[in-house]
Enzyme design. Structure first.
Site, PDB file in Angstrom:
ATOM      1  N   ARG A 134       2.937  -9.277  -0.677  1.00  0.00           N
ATOM      2  CA  ARG A 134       3.061  -8.095  -1.542  1.00  0.00           C
ATOM      3  C   ARG A 134       3.862  -6.969  -0.900  1.00  0.00           C
ATOM      4  NH1 ARG A 134      -3.218  -5.869  -1.489  1.00  0.00           N
ATOM      5  NH2 ARG A 134      -2.352  -3.876  -2.086  1.00  0.00           N
TER       6      ARG A 134
ATOM      7  N   ARG B 191     -11.087   3.521  -0.896  1.00  0.00           N
ATOM      8  CA  ARG B 191     -10.517   2.698   0.190  1.00  0.00           C
ATOM      9  C   ARG B 191     -10.739   3.440   1.513  1.00  0.00           C
ATOM     10  NH1 ARG B 191      -6.053   1.751  -3.892  1.00  0.00           N
ATOM     11  NH2 ARG B 191      -5.648  -0.495  -3.987  1.00  0.00           N
TER      12      ARG B 191
ATOM     13  N   HIS C 274       0.832  -1.213   0.000  1.00  0.00           N
ATOM     14  CA  HIS C 274       0.000   0.000   0.000  1.00  0.00           C
ATOM     15  C   HIS C 274       0.857   1.249   0.000  1.00  0.00           C
ATOM     16  CE1 HIS C 274      -3.148  -2.936   0.952  1.00  0.00           C
ATOM     17  NE2 HIS C 274      -3.818  -2.151   0.146  1.00  0.00           N
TER      18      HIS C 274
ATOM     19  N   ASN D  14      -4.141  -7.042  -6.733  1.00  0.00           N
ATOM     20  CA  ASN D  14      -2.984  -6.971  -5.824  1.00  0.00           C
ATOM     21  C   ASN D  14      -3.019  -8.142  -4.847  1.00  0.00           C
ATOM     22  OD1 ASN D  14      -2.773  -4.538  -7.114  1.00  0.00           O
ATOM     23  ND2 ASN D  14      -3.655  -3.371  -5.442  1.00  0.00           N
ATOM     24  N   ASP D  15      -4.179  -8.336  -4.238  1.00  0.00           N
ATOM     25  CA  ASP D  15      -4.287  -9.462  -3.311  1.00  0.00           C
ATOM     26  C   ASP D  15      -4.437 -10.783  -4.051  1.00  0.00           C
ATOM     27  OD1 ASP D  15      -3.962  -8.583  -0.637  1.00  0.00           O
ATOM     28  OD2 ASP D  15      -5.801  -7.425  -0.850  1.00  0.00           O
TER      29      ASP D  15
ATOM     30  N   CYS E  20      -9.906  -3.246  -9.989  1.00  0.00           N
ATOM     31  CA  CYS E  20      -9.396  -2.058  -9.289  1.00  0.00           C
ATOM     32  C   CYS E  20      -8.001  -2.290  -8.717  1.00  0.00           C
ATOM     33  CB  CYS E  20     -10.362  -1.632  -8.197  1.00  0.00           C
ATOM     34  SG  CYS E  20     -10.647  -2.907  -6.962  1.00  0.00           S
TER      35      CYS E  20
HETATM   36  C1  PEP Z   1      -6.395  -5.285  -4.473  1.00  0.00           C
HETATM   37  O1  PEP Z   1      -6.103  -6.128  -3.619  1.00  0.00           O
HETATM   38  O2  PEP Z   1      -6.090  -5.402  -5.678  1.00  0.00           O
HETATM   39  C2  PEP Z   1      -7.104  -4.052  -4.091  1.00  0.00           C
HETATM   40  C3  PEP Z   1      -7.547  -3.205  -4.976  1.00  0.00           C
HETATM   41  O3  PEP Z   1      -7.246  -3.811  -2.749  1.00  0.00           O
HETATM   42  P1  PEP Z   1      -6.041  -3.257  -1.852  1.00  0.00           P
HETATM   43  O4  PEP Z   1      -4.901  -2.898  -2.767  1.00  0.00           O
HETATM   44  O5  PEP Z   1      -6.564  -2.096  -1.088  1.00  0.00           O
HETATM   45  O6  PEP Z   1      -5.731  -4.432  -0.987  1.00  0.00           O
HETATM   46 MG    MG Z   2      -7.015  -5.971  -1.662  1.00  0.00          MG
END
Ligand code: PEP
Ligand code: MG
Length: 580
Positions: free
Chosen positions: A475, A303, A196, A464-465, A512
Site C-alpha cells: 500500500r 491509532r 499512512h 487498507n491492509d 475503519c
Molecule cells: C486498515 O488497515 O484499514 C486500518 C484501518 O489500519 P491502518 O490504516 O492503521 O493500517
Molecule cells: Mg491496518
C-alpha cells in the site's frame, strides 16, 4: 517555465502556494574519520553512488521522452553537473586527504560550489546552486542507502503564507511532525494512495498528491505551485490565467464544504429510517476536537501508535494513561475505540534512519502490529493497563490490530485478564465489562471469521491492509498503486462474508479502513449490511449526505447482483447505477 506533473490523487482539495523543498538531510551528514585501510573502499563507495545516480537520471530521461523538452533539459543539466570533475572527482581527493566518509566529502565540496555560485550576479547562473544541491542530495541518498527518505525540517515560521511541501518521500512520522505547521498541501515523488502518509493528509484535510516521480528534482524552492488533490495534478509556475481559474475552483470547493458542514447535527438515517453510526478515526488526543466538530457519534479508531512515532523507545504506562485520558475526557460521553499499537512496517518508534536492514525486508509481513505487541508482553501489558485505567472515565473499547490466528486472540485475552487482575490487586478501578474487538485486516481472518466471533465482542474491518494482503499490493508503493482496487471481486466477497457472518450472530461490525470514508462506496457497504462506518472527521459530512439520500431496500438488491459479478467493467457499471 510552466509545466504539469501527474501523480496519485490521495487527498482532495486545491492549494495554491509556494514550494517549500524538504531537503534530504539538507545534507546533514555525519563526519566520520576512517582508517587508512578504508580509504580506497570509501572512494569506490562514492564512485558507485555516482554511477547509480547517473543511471537513474538516464532512465528518468528515457521515461520522459514524450514529456515537455524543458524537463529533459533539466535532467541533462543535472547529468552535466554530476559529470563535472568538481563533483565527481574532487570529493575523492577529499576522502583521500582528510580520511573522511564519502557523504561528508561531497557535502563539503557542495558548500564550496554553492558559495561560488551565490557570488555570481547573473540570476540564472546564481540559481544553478539549487541544481548542485539537488544533485548532491541524490548522491547522498544513494550513499546512506535509503534512496529518498526526507529528513523533515519544519520551517520556523510560515507567517500565514501558503506553503506547499515538496519532498521525495515523507514517512508518517514526518507528516506528524508538521501536523501543526499549517502547510497548505504536500506532494511527494513516492508513496501509495492508502499509505499512512496519504491517510494523514486526508485526516488533516489538506490536498496532497503522491507518486509524482520527479517533483523533488524538478521544482525549486519558492516556485509557485497549484496542487489539485482531486485530480492528482501539480502545476508548477502557472500563469496568471491558470491561477485565477484555480482560485475560483478553490472558493467553490470551500462553499460546498461549508454547506456540507450544515449537516453536523443531522442524524445519519437512510430514507427508509435505518440509523447508521458515523464514527471518526483519530491519531492524537487533540483530534477529538475535530471529531466533535464533524458531528461524529464517537471515535471508531484511535491509532495510538501515532502519538509516539519516531521517539525512540516505548512510552511508559503513565505517559500512555495521560494521552488516553485526554482523549477520553474530550469525548463528552461518546464512545471511543482505542486500538493497541500497530507498530512496524511504515510506523516505527525508532527514528527512520536507525532502523536496521532486517526491518526493511518485507516489513508488512514481518513482526508488526499485534505480533510485535505479543513479542513484548511487558510493554503490551503496560498499554492494556493504561487503556483499562481510562475505561472508567468514559465509554472505552479496546481494538486489536492485524489478528490472523486464534492463538493471538487467546494470548491477548490472557494478557488482558492479567492486566485486569493486577489493577484489581492495586485497587485501581476500571470498566469490568470493557469490550474487546479485533480488526479484520488479513484475508485469513476474513475467511475464518468464525474464530473471531466466538472470542471477541466486536469486529472492525481494516480495508487498507485487507486489500494490501489480499491483492498482494504494497500500500505504500506507488508503482503498484494502480492495482490497489477496493472493487476487486475478491475484496467484495471477503467484505460481504465478514459482514453477513457477523450479522447472523448479532456481532457488531464496523469498517475503519479508507473505504468507509468514500461516499462513492457508501451505498455498496450499506447494501452489504454495514451500519457502522469510521473515517476521518473531514469525510463525515459527505458520507452522511449520501446515507440520507439512500434507501436500503433499493440498494440491497443491486448490491446482491454486484456480489455475483466478476467482471470489473460490469461491477463498475453497477456501482454507477447504485450511485445514481
Ligand atoms: C486498515 O488497515 O484499514 C486500518 C484501518 O489500519 P491502518 O490504516 O492503521 O493500517
Ligand atoms: Mg491496518
Amino acid at each position: 517555465m510552466s509545466f504539469t506533473l501527474h501523480g496519485l490523487a490521495v487527498s482532495s482539495g486545491i492549494a495554491i502556494g509556494q514550494a517549500h523543498l524538504i531537503s534530504q538531510a539538507t545534507l546533514e551528514v555525519s563526519h566520520l574519520v576512517i582508517t587508512p585501510r578504508m580509504v580506497e573502499k570509501e572512494v569506490t563507495r562514492f564512485e558507485s553512488a555516482v554511477t547509480q545516480v547517473r543511471n537513474e537520471f538516464q532512465s528518468m530521461k528515457i521515461g520522459m521522452e514524450n514529456s515537455p523538452t524543458d524537463i529533459g533539459a533539466f535532467i541533462d543539466l543535472h547529468l552535466m553537473i554530476l559529470a563535472d570533475p568538481e563533483l565527481s572527482e574532487v570529493p575523492k581527493q577529499i576522502i583521500r586527504e582528510r580520511r573522511c566518509n564519502a557523504e561528508w566529502a561531497i557535502v563539503q565540496q557542495m558548500e564550496v560550489l554553492v558559495a561560488q555560485f551565490e557570488k555570481i550576479d547573473d540570476i540564472y547562473l546564481r540559481e544553478r546552486s539549487y541544481d548542485v544541491r539537488q544533485v548532491v542530495e541524490r548522491v547522498v541518498r544513494e550513499l546512506v542507502g535509503r534512496p529518498g527518505h526526507a529528513a523533515v525540517k519544519v520551517p520556523k515560521s510560515t507567517k500565514g503564507e501558503a506553503l506547499i511541501v515538496v519532498a521525495h518521500d515523507l514517512s508518517p512520522s514526518d507528516v506528524m511532525a508538521f501536523k501543526d505547521q499549517h502547510f497548505a498541501s504536500f506532494v511527494t515523488d513516492v508513496g501509495g494512495a492508502t499509505s499512512h502518509t496519504a491517510i494523514l493528509a486526508r485526516g488533516m484535510g489538506i490536498p496532497a498528491v503522491l507518486g509524482l516521480h520527479n517533483a523533488r528534482q524538478l521544482i525549486r524552492d519558492k516556485e509557485t505551485l497549484i496542487v489539485d488533490g482531486s485530480r492528482g495534478v501539480l502545476i508548477v509556475n502557472p500563469d496568471a490565467r491558470v491561477i485565477e481559474e484555480y482560485t475560483l475552483k478553490k472558493s467553490q470547493l470551500e462553499i460546498e464544504r461549508a454547506k456540507l458542514k450544515l449537516l453536523k447535527t443531522a442524524r445519519a438515517t437512510t430514507l427508509d429510517r435505518v440509523k447508521v453510526d458515523l464514527l471518526a478515526n483519530i491519531e492524537e488526543p487533540s483530534d477529538v476536537a475535530a471529531m466533535l466538530e464533524s458531528g461524529a457519534d464517537g471515535v471508531g479508531l484511535f491509532r495510538t501508535e501515532f502519538i509516539f512515532l519516531g521517539r525512540g523507545d516505548m512510552p511508559s504506562e503513565e505517559e500512555q494513561f495521560e494521552a488516553y485520558r485526554k482523549a477520553v475526557k474530550g469525548m463528552q460521553g461518546r464512545p471511543i475505540t482505542i486500538r493497541t499499537f500497530d507498530l512496524g512496517n511504515d510506523k516505527n518508534l525508532q527514528p527512520e534512519d536507525t532502523l536496521g536492514e532486517r526491518q526493511r525486508d518485507n516489513p508488512a509481513l514481518g513482526l508488526r502490529s499485534i505480533r510485535l505487541s505479543l513479542a513484548d508482553p511487558k510493554s503490551f501489558l503496560a498499554q492494556l493497563r493504561a487503556i483499562l485505567r481510562v475505561s472508567k472515565l468514559g465509554k472505552v473499547k479496546i481494538l486489536i490490530p492485524m489478528l490472523s490466528h486464534a492463538i493471538q486472540i487467546d494470548q491477548t485475552l490472557a494478557l488482558l485478564e492479567q492486566a485486569k487482575s493486577s489493577l484489581r490487586g492495586e485497587k485501581i478501578t476500571f470498566d469490568e465489562s470493557i469490550e474487546i474487538g479485533g480488526m479484520i485486516e488479513v484475508p485469513a481472518a476474513a475467511l475464518a471469521v468464525g474464530m473471531f466471533l466466538r472470542r471477541l465482542n466486536f469486529l472492525s474491518i481494516g480495508t487498507n491492509d485487507l486489500i494490501q494482503y489480499t491483492l498482494a499490493i504494497d500500500r505504500t508503493d506507488e508503482q503498484v498503486s494502480n492495482l490497489y482496487d477496493p472493487l476487486h471481486p475478491a475484496i467484495l466477497m471477503l467484505l460481504a462474508h465478514v459482514i453477513s457472518t457477523a450479522e447472523k450472530v448479532h456481532m457488531p461490525v464496523s469498517m475503519c479502513g479508507e473505504m468507509a470514508g468514500d461516499p462513492n462506496l457508501t451505498r455498496l457497504l450499506l447494501g452489504m449490511g454495514l451500519r457502522q462506518f469510521s473515517m476521518y472527521p473531514a469525510q463525515i459530512p459527505a458520507v452522511k449526505q449520501r446515507i440520507k439520500q439512500s434507501d436500503i431496500s433499493e440498494v440491497t438488491p443491486i448490491v446482491r447482483r454486484i456480489l455475483r459479478l466478476e467482471e470489473p467493467a460490469k461491477i463498475q457499471e453497477q456501482i454507477e447505477r447504485l450511485n445514481m
